[in-house]
Structures are given as C-alpha cells and as structure tokens.
Design a protein around this motif. Structure first.
Motif, short mmCIF file in Angstrom:
data_model
loop_
_atom_site.label_atom_id
_atom_site.label_comp_id
_atom_site.label_asym_id
_atom_site.label_seq_id
_atom_site.Cartn_x
_atom_site.Cartn_y
_atom_site.Cartn_z
N LYS A 1 3.88 -1.52 -5.51
CA LYS A 1 3.95 -0.27 -4.77
C LYS A 1 5.38 0.20 -4.52
O LYS A 1 5.62 1.40 -4.39
CB LYS A 1 3.21 -0.41 -3.43
N TRP B 1 6.21 2.45 -7.17
CA TRP B 1 5.55 3.76 -7.02
C TRP B 1 6.46 4.69 -6.23
O TRP B 1 6.66 5.85 -6.61
CB TRP B 1 4.23 3.60 -6.28
N GLU C 1 -0.91 6.85 -2.02
CA GLU C 1 -1.03 5.55 -2.68
C GLU C 1 -2.44 5.37 -3.27
O GLU C 1 -2.60 4.81 -4.35
CB GLU C 1 -0.77 4.42 -1.67
N ILE D 1 -2.75 6.93 -6.66
CA ILE D 1 -2.10 6.15 -7.71
C ILE D 1 -2.92 4.91 -8.04
O ILE D 1 -3.08 4.55 -9.21
CB ILE D 1 -0.67 5.75 -7.29
N ARG E 1 3.24 7.22 -14.85
CA ARG E 1 3.40 7.14 -13.40
C ARG E 1 4.73 6.55 -12.96
O ARG E 1 5.27 6.90 -11.92
CB ARG E 1 2.24 6.31 -12.80
#
Length: 468
Positions: A236, A239, A252, A255, A270
C-alpha cells in the motif's frame, strides 16, 4: 475526525527547467472558477508547464508527464486548453481514440459553461463527431479535436499541440504532427499518458522520456509518478507513492479490487512502471550464439574471476575466464545469488589453485568481500577504476565482433546479453550495460565483462630458456 490520507503530491521522477515567471496561477484560478478544484500536484504541474523565460516565452517548448490511470492527468490538459483559449492560442488536441478526443471536447464545453460563457454569444462550436471544434469569439482562440493519424494536422498551423494517450504516439504520427507548431511565435507541445503496455504501438513517448530525463533534450520537461522496478501489488505504501489522487478521487478499496494474477499489468497501470519492449539489444542473440561451442575447449592453466555486486545491492554475480590453447578466451558464469544469503559461497571458487587474479566491482560489496578474502588468506582482489570499466566493456564487445571469445550458451547469460543496452559512463563516449528485460540482473553480464578483461590483459608468461 480522522484525516484522510492523500497520495504523494510530488513526482518520483522530475526534470523541470528553472523559469522566471509563470501563468500557472492564472490557469489554476480559471480552472477553479468552474466549480472544480485543482489538486496540489495538478496545480504545480500547470505552474511548470506555463513557466516563462526572460523573453516571455514558454521555458518548456515540450513537456511530458506520466501518471497511473484515473488520477486526473487529463484535467491538466483541459486546464491548459482553457487558459490557451482565453489567451487567443490556436490549439490542436489529439488522442489515440475518437471517443477520448470527443469526451475532452464535451468536458471543455462544460467548463466554459460553468465559467459563465454562453454558446453563440461567447464561443461557437462544431459538434460533429471526430471533427469537434471550439472558437472563442472575443479572443479568437480556437481548438480542434482530432484522432491521430499519419496525415493528421498537415497544412494547419497551431501554437499548442496536445498528445493525449501519448503511449500510443507513433513515429509516423509524430512526423506528420510535429511541424504544426513550427510557425508559432511561442510554440508548445504537451504529451500525457501512462507507461506503455506490451500491446502499445507508440514509441515516441518512451524515447522522449528517456532523452529528457537524461538531459539530452533542450527546452524539455518531464515528470512522472512511478516505481523503478516490478513491485508487490499489495504494498500500500507504493500505492500512495505513485498515485497522487489516491484518497481524493479514488480509495484503497478501489485499488485492491484491481489486483489480479497479472502483476506486471498492475505495476504498469497502477504503479507507473516503465518496462521496455522490443528494443534492439546492444548485443544481439545471433551475435552471441555464433560464438557458442558444444564442448569445453582445451584451456590454459590460469583462471581469472570477475565479481559484480549489482547496482541495487540485491545480488552478486561471479564469472570466470580462461585463455584457450587456440588463442581465444572462454567465459562462463559461475552463479548469481542474493547478497542476503551471504557471499561465503564464493570462497571455494576463489581458493582454487588455478585462480590467478580476481577483480571485484560494486561499492556496496567490495569491502565485504575484501575482508572475507583476507580472513581466508587469499590475495587481495583488483578494484577497477571507472576508466578500466569503460575499457573492459569496449574490449568485450570488440572480442565479440572479432570472434575471439567463446562460451557454452548458458541460458541465463544468453537471456541477459541479448536484452541489454549501453549506459553512458563519463562524458567521452564510454559505456557499461543496463538490462532492458524485467527480472534479468545485468550483474551477470558485468561479471563476465570483468573476468574477460582481466584475462585479456594478463601478462604472458615468459618461459625461461637455458642454453648449454
């Protein structure tokens, strides 16, 4: 109330030229008056794009950016177009798909309406699908929306050329479009997209990124949000590092729903990973395989070992070279292992009585190996200087072309060598190597280059002759 976390607002890769003033604040204010709000990263990008030099001209005549999908990268284009129309610029907006260019026309019409402009009084528009156009009646600013082709834009002149979906921008399209801004007093070309996938047809975006980041282009700027290697889709932190609009436009949870068995696609779409496809290797597979031998040739006694600690610090590779009785040099990889597993595995090879010299490169592991060799009462290795690395690489390729090198076609080595490119070392044309293949560690090739160099430069033994 818990504060919502936002994605990283600063690009992970950036090359922005210094500018004296900017129209960025004006463009952001115009955009925000439509009821939308430019995010911090979008506002800063507009400031950089609209930066000016001492002559009042755009500092960047070309500017490109790459952001993972659904972050709002095209909103920057729309804000730039809105500003250009108000300033009387002639704009050509191109996209790979007609649906994309049409959607951007609709969006710009909406922004004009939200800003208080009325069709027929303040601007007129052509709504024909694929031939959309907006013209401001007061400033005479105009924008045409087109799908790219190898003939698009020929014969027309513009101040601003926009390349949306730039990952699909091809060489023949660039040949047709790049001259449309030539006669402008203050031209600018913008390219915006995502990293190319295996099925992307474009090559221009990739070359532009590479040349701009390396400083080979004048008057050019670039920013991107990306990871520099294939990474864990479930991380994460990555991300947030690569998606500036995470926490603002999407969450989140969104994703997490995108993760599938295709890790590479997730990394590209991504996490912004740039993978290079179908690029010509500095050494072709055909050239390398032409030097392969089926059986181990007869070798001289002395062995020379090359060790390379990889640039990332993850792996260490070891290779060996020896002269053959017919005068060529035989090379072979011994192994390439993770440094986390230790480097003690190298010692049995280094203790071989036929090992004449050892050369080690890679600042992140040299001292560690030196200490280990000293503890095992082995001769200290050679630590090559930059000029020697350059000479080793040049000598290696010369040996390939002269067919004075041979090998046993080890699959891992074939894979790395047939997927490598030159990386510049110094400013005098020197080079080393980079891999253009995900998962292939260039340390394997570097260790071969070092072993070959040490073997090729070894002094010939002089046989003492006794006469009676």
């Amino acid at each position: 109330m818990e504060q919502i976390r936002r994605g990283n607002q600063n690009p992970t890769v950036s090359r922005v030229l210094p500018y004296l003033e900017t129209d960025g604040e004006e463009a952001v204010d115009l955009y925000n008056k439509t009821g939308r709000t430019a995010q911090e990263w979008q506002a800063q990008l507009l400031y950089d794009i609209l930066g000016k030099n001492g002559d009042g001209l755009w500092t960047h005549t070309k500017f490109g950016w790459s952001v993972p999908r659904r972050n709002g990268k095209s909103e920057v284009l729309i804000a730039r177009c809105q500003h250009g129309l108000r300033k009387g610029e002639r704009i050509l907006y191109t996209a790979h798909r007609t649906t994309t260019s049409h959607a951007q026309w609709e969006k710009l019409c909406d922004l004009l309406a939200q800003s208080g402009f009325k069709e027929g009084e303040d601007y007129r528009t052509i709504k024909q699908f694929g031939l959309e156009r907006i013209e401001m009646l007061k400033t005479k600013g105009k924008i045409n929306f087109r799908t790219r082709s190898s003939k698009g834009g020929l014969g027309e002149g513009y101040d601003l050329l926009i390349i949306d979906e730039a990952q699909e921008y091809t060489d023949d399209q660039e040949s047709a479009l790049k001259y449309v801004v030539t006669d402008s007093r203050n031209p600018q070309t913008l390219m915006c997209g995502t990293p190319p996938t295996p099925v992307s047809s474009g090559t221009v975006f990739t070359k532009y990124r590479k040349d701009t980041v390396s400083g080979k282009r004048d008057n050019a700027g670039w920013v991107e949000w990306s990871v520099d290697r294939q990474s864990d889709p479930h991380d994460k932190e990555l991300w947030y590092q690569t998606n500036p609009s995470l926490g603002t436009i999407f969450t989140e949870r969104s994703i997490n729903d995108e993760i599938s068995d295709d890790d590479i696609d997730f990394n590209i779409q991504r996490l912004g990973l740039w993978i290079r496809y179908n690029q010509k290797s500095a050494i072709s597979k055909t050239e390398w395989m032409a030097l392969a031998v089926e059986k181990l040739p007869k070798l001289e006694k002395d062995r020379y070992i090359g060790i390379k600690f990889g640039h990332t610090g993850e792996n260490a590779a070891m290779s060996i070279a020896s002269k053959t009785l017919d005068g060529s040099i035989f090379v072979e990889c011994i192994d390439c292992r993770s440094v986390r597993d230790g480097i003690e595995w190298m010692i049995p090879f280094l203790k071989n009585k036929n090992v004449k010299e050892v050369v080690v490169d890679g600042a992140n592991g040299q001292q560690m190996l030196i200490d280990l060799m000293k503890a095992n009462k082995l001769k200290a290795p050679t630590l090559p200087k930059v000029l020697e690395i350059v000479a080793a690489s040049s000598m290696f390729e010369s040996a390939i072309y002269a067919a004075s090198i041979c090998h046993r076609a080890q699959p891992a080595l074939v894979n790395v060598i047939s997927n490598c490119e030159h990386r510049a070392i110094g400013s005098n044309g020197g080079f080393g190597y980079n891999s253009i293949l995900i998962g292939a560690d260039i340390a394997l090739l570097d260790s071969i280059v070092l072993a070959h160099w040490k073997c090729a430069t070894a002094k010939e033994k002089k046989v003492q002759k006794i006469y009676y």
